[in-house]
Design an enzyme around this catalytic site. Structure first.
Site, PDB file in Angstrom:
ATOM      1  N   ASP A  96       3.497  10.269 -12.929  1.00 58.59           N
ATOM      2  CA  ASP A  96       2.221  10.587 -13.577  1.00 58.59           C
ATOM      3  C   ASP A  96       0.994  10.039 -12.861  1.00 58.59           C
ATOM      4  O   ASP A  96      -0.050   9.846 -13.464  1.00 58.59           O
ATOM      5  CB  ASP A  96       2.255  10.022 -15.007  1.00 58.59           C
ATOM      6  CG  ASP A  96       2.651   8.555 -15.012  1.00 58.59           C
ATOM      7  OD1 ASP A  96       2.462   7.894 -13.969  1.00 58.59           O
ATOM      8  OD2 ASP A  96       3.144   8.069 -16.044  1.00 58.59           O
ATOM      9  N   GLU A 118      11.086  12.702 -13.916  1.00 55.15           N
ATOM     10  CA  GLU A 118      10.522  11.883 -15.007  1.00 55.15           C
ATOM     11  C   GLU A 118       9.512  12.719 -15.817  1.00 55.15           C
ATOM     12  O   GLU A 118       8.378  12.315 -16.074  1.00 55.15           O
ATOM     13  CB  GLU A 118       9.853  10.603 -14.481  1.00 55.15           C
ATOM     14  CG  GLU A 118       9.652   9.530 -15.540  1.00 55.15           C
ATOM     15  CD  GLU A 118       8.956   8.282 -15.013  1.00 55.15           C
ATOM     16  OE1 GLU A 118       7.719   8.274 -14.890  1.00 55.15           O
ATOM     17  OE2 GLU A 118       9.663   7.307 -14.717  1.00 55.15           O
ATOM     18  N   GLU A 132      -2.891   8.504 -16.706  1.00 48.82           N
ATOM     19  CA  GLU A 132      -1.516   8.994 -16.540  1.00 48.82           C
ATOM     20  C   GLU A 132      -1.097  10.021 -17.598  1.00 48.82           C
ATOM     21  O   GLU A 132      -0.357  10.953 -17.296  1.00 48.82           O
ATOM     22  CB  GLU A 132      -0.530   7.822 -16.522  1.00 48.82           C
ATOM     23  CG  GLU A 132      -0.620   6.941 -15.285  1.00 48.82           C
ATOM     24  CD  GLU A 132      -1.717   5.891 -15.357  1.00 48.82           C
ATOM     25  OE1 GLU A 132      -2.431   5.814 -16.382  1.00 48.82           O
ATOM     26  OE2 GLU A 132      -1.873   5.143 -14.379  1.00 48.82           O
ATOM     27  N   HIS A 209      -1.479  -4.366 -14.289  1.00 48.89           N
ATOM     28  CA  HIS A 209      -2.346  -3.543 -13.430  1.00 48.89           C
ATOM     29  C   HIS A 209      -3.023  -2.386 -14.147  1.00 48.89           C
ATOM     30  O   HIS A 209      -3.913  -1.747 -13.590  1.00 48.89           O
ATOM     31  CB  HIS A 209      -1.549  -2.982 -12.238  1.00 48.89           C
ATOM     32  CG  HIS A 209      -0.559  -1.907 -12.614  1.00 48.89           C
ATOM     33  ND1 HIS A 209      -0.922  -0.594 -12.790  1.00 48.89           N
ATOM     34  CD2 HIS A 209       0.767  -1.952 -12.856  1.00 48.89           C
ATOM     35  CE1 HIS A 209       0.142   0.119 -13.106  1.00 48.89           C
ATOM     36  NE2 HIS A 209       1.184  -0.682 -13.165  1.00 48.89           N
ATOM     37  N   ARG A 211      -5.038   0.516 -15.636  1.00 49.58           N
ATOM     38  CA  ARG A 211      -6.463   0.833 -15.503  1.00 49.58           C
ATOM     39  C   ARG A 211      -7.214   0.674 -16.821  1.00 49.58           C
ATOM     40  O   ARG A 211      -8.342   0.191 -16.851  1.00 49.58           O
ATOM     41  CB  ARG A 211      -6.573   2.275 -14.993  1.00 49.58           C
ATOM     42  CG  ARG A 211      -7.892   2.671 -14.407  1.00 49.58           C
ATOM     43  CD  ARG A 211      -7.753   4.021 -13.704  1.00 49.58           C
ATOM     44  NE  ARG A 211      -7.121   3.890 -12.404  1.00 49.58           N
ATOM     45  CZ  ARG A 211      -7.784   3.912 -11.241  1.00 49.58           C
ATOM     46  NH1 ARG A 211      -9.093   4.054 -11.231  1.00 49.58           N
ATOM     47  NH2 ARG A 211      -7.144   3.795 -10.105  1.00 49.58           N
ATOM     48  N   HIS A 242      -0.549  -7.591  -8.312  1.00 52.49           N
ATOM     49  CA  HIS A 242      -0.848  -6.253  -7.795  1.00 52.49           C
ATOM     50  C   HIS A 242      -1.940  -6.399  -6.730  1.00 52.49           C
ATOM     51  O   HIS A 242      -2.783  -7.286  -6.811  1.00 52.49           O
ATOM     52  CB  HIS A 242      -1.326  -5.376  -8.960  1.00 52.49           C
ATOM     53  CG  HIS A 242      -1.394  -3.909  -8.647  1.00 52.49           C
ATOM     54  ND1 HIS A 242      -2.407  -3.360  -7.904  1.00 52.49           N
ATOM     55  CD2 HIS A 242      -0.579  -2.879  -8.994  1.00 52.49           C
ATOM     56  CE1 HIS A 242      -2.206  -2.050  -7.802  1.00 52.49           C
ATOM     57  NE2 HIS A 242      -1.103  -1.733  -8.450  1.00 52.49           N
TER      58      HIS A 242
HETATM   59  C1  UD1 Z   1      -1.676   3.512  -9.414  1.00 50.89           C
HETATM   60  C2  UD1 Z   1      -1.498   4.678 -10.383  1.00 50.89           C
HETATM   61  C3  UD1 Z   1      -0.759   4.212 -11.632  1.00 50.89           C
HETATM   62  C4  UD1 Z   1       0.515   3.468 -11.275  1.00 50.89           C
HETATM   63  C5  UD1 Z   1       0.210   2.350 -10.291  1.00 50.89           C
HETATM   64  C6  UD1 Z   1       1.468   1.655  -9.838  1.00 50.89           C
HETATM   65  C7  UD1 Z   1      -3.247   6.427 -10.540  1.00 50.89           C
HETATM   66  C8  UD1 Z   1      -4.578   6.764 -11.081  1.00 50.89           C
HETATM   67  N1  UD1 Z   1      -2.820   5.173 -10.790  1.00 50.89           N
HETATM   68  O1  UD1 Z   1      -2.542   2.565 -10.036  1.00 50.89           O
HETATM   69  O2  UD1 Z   1      -0.444   5.323 -12.430  1.00 50.89           O
HETATM   70  O3  UD1 Z   1       1.057   2.926 -12.452  1.00 50.89           O
HETATM   71  O4  UD1 Z   1      -0.427   2.914  -9.140  1.00 50.89           O
HETATM   72  O5  UD1 Z   1       1.189   0.423  -9.228  1.00 50.89           O
HETATM   73  O6  UD1 Z   1      -2.605   7.231  -9.919  1.00 50.89           O
HETATM   74  N2  UD1 Z   1      -4.330  -1.439  -3.380  1.00 50.89           N
HETATM   75  C9  UD1 Z   1      -4.112  -2.021  -2.140  1.00 50.89           C
HETATM   76  N3  UD1 Z   1      -2.895  -1.821  -1.513  1.00 50.89           N
HETATM   77  C10 UD1 Z   1      -1.892  -1.085  -2.076  1.00 50.89           C
HETATM   78  C11 UD1 Z   1      -2.117  -0.511  -3.335  1.00 50.89           C
HETATM   79  C12 UD1 Z   1      -3.353  -0.678  -3.965  1.00 50.89           C
HETATM   80  O7  UD1 Z   1      -4.972  -2.691  -1.608  1.00 50.89           O
HETATM   81  O8  UD1 Z   1      -0.815  -0.959  -1.466  1.00 50.89           O
HETATM   82  C13 UD1 Z   1      -5.647  -1.644  -4.054  1.00 50.89           C
HETATM   83  C14 UD1 Z   1      -6.763  -0.807  -3.421  1.00 50.89           C
HETATM   84  O9  UD1 Z   1      -7.942  -1.541  -3.445  1.00 50.89           O
HETATM   85  C15 UD1 Z   1      -6.871   0.378  -4.376  1.00 50.89           C
HETATM   86  C16 UD1 Z   1      -6.560  -0.279  -5.712  1.00 50.89           C
HETATM   87  O10 UD1 Z   1      -5.538  -1.236  -5.419  1.00 50.89           O
HETATM   88  O11 UD1 Z   1      -8.137   0.977  -4.359  1.00 50.89           O
HETATM   89  C17 UD1 Z   1      -6.119   0.669  -6.797  1.00 50.89           C
HETATM   90  O12 UD1 Z   1      -5.087   1.531  -6.343  1.00 50.89           O
HETATM   91  P1  UD1 Z   1      -4.837   2.940  -7.101  1.00 50.89           P
HETATM   92  O13 UD1 Z   1      -3.667   3.631  -6.499  1.00 50.89           O
HETATM   93  O14 UD1 Z   1      -6.105   3.698  -7.219  1.00 50.89           O
HETATM   94  O15 UD1 Z   1      -4.519   2.504  -8.591  1.00 50.89           O
HETATM   95  P2  UD1 Z   1      -3.398   1.549  -9.178  1.00 50.89           P
HETATM   96  O16 UD1 Z   1      -4.084   0.678 -10.183  1.00 50.89           O
HETATM   97  O17 UD1 Z   1      -2.599   0.947  -8.111  1.00 50.89           O
HETATM   98  N1  UDP Z   2       7.961  -4.109  -8.466  1.00 49.82           N
HETATM   99  C1  UDP Z   2       8.249  -4.632  -7.208  1.00 49.82           C
HETATM  100  N2  UDP Z   2       7.581  -5.757  -6.784  1.00 49.82           N
HETATM  101  C2  UDP Z   2       6.655  -6.386  -7.555  1.00 49.82           C
HETATM  102  C3  UDP Z   2       6.348  -5.838  -8.837  1.00 49.82           C
HETATM  103  C4  UDP Z   2       7.008  -4.688  -9.253  1.00 49.82           C
HETATM  104  O1  UDP Z   2       9.100  -4.089  -6.489  1.00 49.82           O
HETATM  105  O2  UDP Z   2       6.107  -7.411  -7.129  1.00 49.82           O
HETATM  106  C5  UDP Z   2       8.645  -2.876  -8.919  1.00 49.82           C
HETATM  107  C6  UDP Z   2       9.272  -2.915 -10.303  1.00 49.82           C
HETATM  108  O3  UDP Z   2      10.612  -3.379 -10.247  1.00 49.82           O
HETATM  109  C7  UDP Z   2       9.178  -1.462 -10.765  1.00 49.82           C
HETATM  110  C8  UDP Z   2       7.923  -0.952 -10.061  1.00 49.82           C
HETATM  111  O4  UDP Z   2       7.641  -1.870  -9.009  1.00 49.82           O
HETATM  112  O5  UDP Z   2      10.270  -0.686 -10.287  1.00 49.82           O
HETATM  113  C9  UDP Z   2       6.778  -0.900 -11.033  1.00 49.82           C
HETATM  114  O6  UDP Z   2       5.581  -0.671 -10.358  1.00 49.82           O
HETATM  115  P1  UDP Z   2       4.163  -0.798 -11.046  1.00 49.82           P
HETATM  116  O7  UDP Z   2       4.241  -1.779 -12.155  1.00 49.82           O
HETATM  117  O8  UDP Z   2       3.193  -1.029  -9.946  1.00 49.82           O
HETATM  118  O9  UDP Z   2       3.894   0.668 -11.581  1.00 49.82           O
HETATM  119  P2  UDP Z   2       4.261   1.454 -12.940  1.00 49.82           P
HETATM  120  O10 UDP Z   2       5.733   1.423 -13.111  1.00 49.82           O
HETATM  121  O11 UDP Z   2       3.500   0.791 -14.052  1.00 49.82           O
HETATM  122  O12 UDP Z   2       3.730   2.828 -12.685  1.00 49.82           O
END
Ligand code: UD1
Ligand code: UDP
Length: 380
Positions: A96, A118, A132, A209, A211, A242
């Site tokens: 999502d 999923e 999401e 994490h 939003r 995160h």
């Molecule tokens: C995203 C997804 C969310 C998912 C989550 C899993 C959307 C809108 N959100 O949220 O559904 O649950 O991923 O973790 O699709 N960043 C880094 N390095 C990384 C990843 C992220 O620096 O490897 C930082 C960046 O500054 C980035 C910010 O995190 O701009 C947010 O990343 P983004 O993918 O927009 O949203 P998440 O909160 O990670």
């Molecule tokens: N996870 C990981 N390392 C971490 C934290 C989470 O590998 O330090 C894994 C966790 O086991 C799960 C997935 O990442 O499978 C969850 O990711 P996240 O919470 O970022 O996203 P969401 O599931 O909420 O979309």
């Protein structure tokens, strides 16, 4: 040969598509093409490396702090060329995220069948989780084959008048990934975690994490963690943070300077699952962690107002507690102080899968192409 293009962009998608990519590769009638959007960067690359997946295409859309619309626009632009050049027979997306909504629309516009892994999760509130809940509903509209993880998610789709013939119930591939990874018994590379495990210190594992929790709610989470650390000096709070700076700035100042709070970088999946298995309590707003921890028998307190994953709540292993600071402190304290309350929640339950979700998914994809039969639904 039928070509299945898997498009994914974030850490949880990578974990959940990895077993399917492997199963597609192993299928004699299917060929795998992998595309990462690069919505996440380090957190995505970390998972691909662990599962040994080298993507065929990388759209490299990552940028710090980009807007949802900016991200969506980049995925549309980058993916369209790849859809044309690779001409896959189906596009597989998972979950999502914004990557998923964009990729499914892009494939639909190119008249390529979308397979949604999923499928059918619903919180019932379009604003939570944001964005999401909207992303997954949008993806449902463009999908030709819905791979619903549980009977509950199938029923959500049926309630929306989805054609039953287009739904297969597979289990969640996160359980395939979890069982595979836990069996590998990956050691901790972080010495502080290795020591915690050796000394058998009770651990409260925290991830956050979401939003919709950014800002005030997440500050409250941080304050609650600081108070819990002070109240329970014999426990260690482990927070694999995160990468998002918004999350770090809200939470970390409130836990600074405490010996029994351990903040780490995102942990490699093998180490994270090991830590989860060694934890006493899991406090999280993550979707994937809500699915994994119950099968390890860990009580999970979910910092959200609602969930699209009601199965483990019904089984008693997950409790929704919201993000109010007082409530977080009270709920964690209750599990730490009251053995009866703890025992009531610490049940190993597997409502999300049995480790065969990838197998069922790939059988259903092959059947979409007229090659072979679907397997029996999970949970039937
Ligand atoms: C995203 C997804 C969310 C998912 C989550 C899993 C959307 C809108 N959100 O949220 O559904 O649950 O991923 O973790 O699709 N960043 C880094 N390095 C990384 C990843 C992220 O620096 O490897 C930082 C960046 O500054 C980035 C910010 O995190 O701009 C947010 O990343 P983004 O993918 O927009 O949203 P998440 O909160 O990670
Ligand atoms: N996870 C990981 N390392 C971490 C934290 C989470 O590998 O330090 C894994 C966790 O086991 C799960 C997935 O990442 O499978 C969850 O990711 P996240 O919470 O970022 O996203 P969401 O599931 O909420 O979309």
């Amino acid at each position: 040969m039928h070509r299945v293009m898997t498009v994914y962009g974030t850490r949880p998608e990578a974990i959940k598509v990895a077993p399917v990519i492997r199963a597609v590769e192993a299928h004699p009638e299917l060929e795998s093409v992998t595309v990462v959007t690069g919505q996440h960067r380090e957190m995505l690359d970390q998972v691909n490396e662990i599962f040994g997946i080298e993507p065929d295409h990388d759209l490299d859309v990552f940028a710090h702090g980009q807007t949802l619309n900016g991200l969506m626009a980049k995925v549309f632009a980058g993916l369209d060329d790849v859809l044309v050049s690779e001409a896959p027979d189906a596009v597989l997306v998972q979950g999502d995220t914004t990557t998923v909504a964009a990729a499914s629309i892009a494939a639909f516009y190119r008249r390529i069948p979308v397979v949604h892994l999923e499928a059918g999760l619903r919180s019932g509130d379009i604003d939570s989780p944001f964005p999401e809940e909207a992303n997954r509903r949008i993806t449902t509209q463009t999908t030709a084959l819905h791979l619903a993880p549980t009977p509950t998610s199938r029923d959500n789709l049926l309630r929306e008048a989805t054609d039953p013939a287009t739904i297969a119930v597979t289990g969640n591939t996160v359980i395939d990934a979890l069982l595979h990874t836990v069996a590998q018994d990956v050691p901790f590379s972080d010495e502080r975690l290795a020591l915690l495990e050796k000394e058998e210190r009770p651990v409260v594992l925290v991830t956050t994490h979401r939003r919709e929790n950014w800002g005030g709610a997440m500050e409250g989470v941080g304050r609650a963690l600081g108070r819990l650390a002070d109240a329970y000096p014999g426990h260690t709070i482990v927070l694999p943070a995160h990468r998002n700076p918004v999350v770090r700035e809200a939470v970390l100042p409130h836990v600074a300077g405490r010996d029994n709070v351990l903040v780490t970088e995102p942990l490699a999946y093998g180490e994270f699952t090991r830590l989860m298995a060694a934890s006493t309590v899991v406090l999280t707003d993550s979707g994937g962690v809500q699915e994994e921890a119950p099968s390890l028998g860990k009580p999970v307190l979910v910092m959200r107002e609602n969930t699209e994953r009601p199965e483990a709540v019904d089984a008693g292993t997950v409790r929704l507690i919201g993000t109010d600071e007082e409530r977080i402190v009270a709920e964690v304290s209750r599990l730490v102080d009251d053995p009866a309350a703890y025992a009531e929640m610490a049940n190993a339950v597997n409502p999300y899968g049995d480790g065969r979700a990838a197998e069922r998914s790939v059988a259903a994809i092959a059947a979409l192409f007229g090659t072979g039969e679907r397997l029996a639904d999970f949970g039937s």
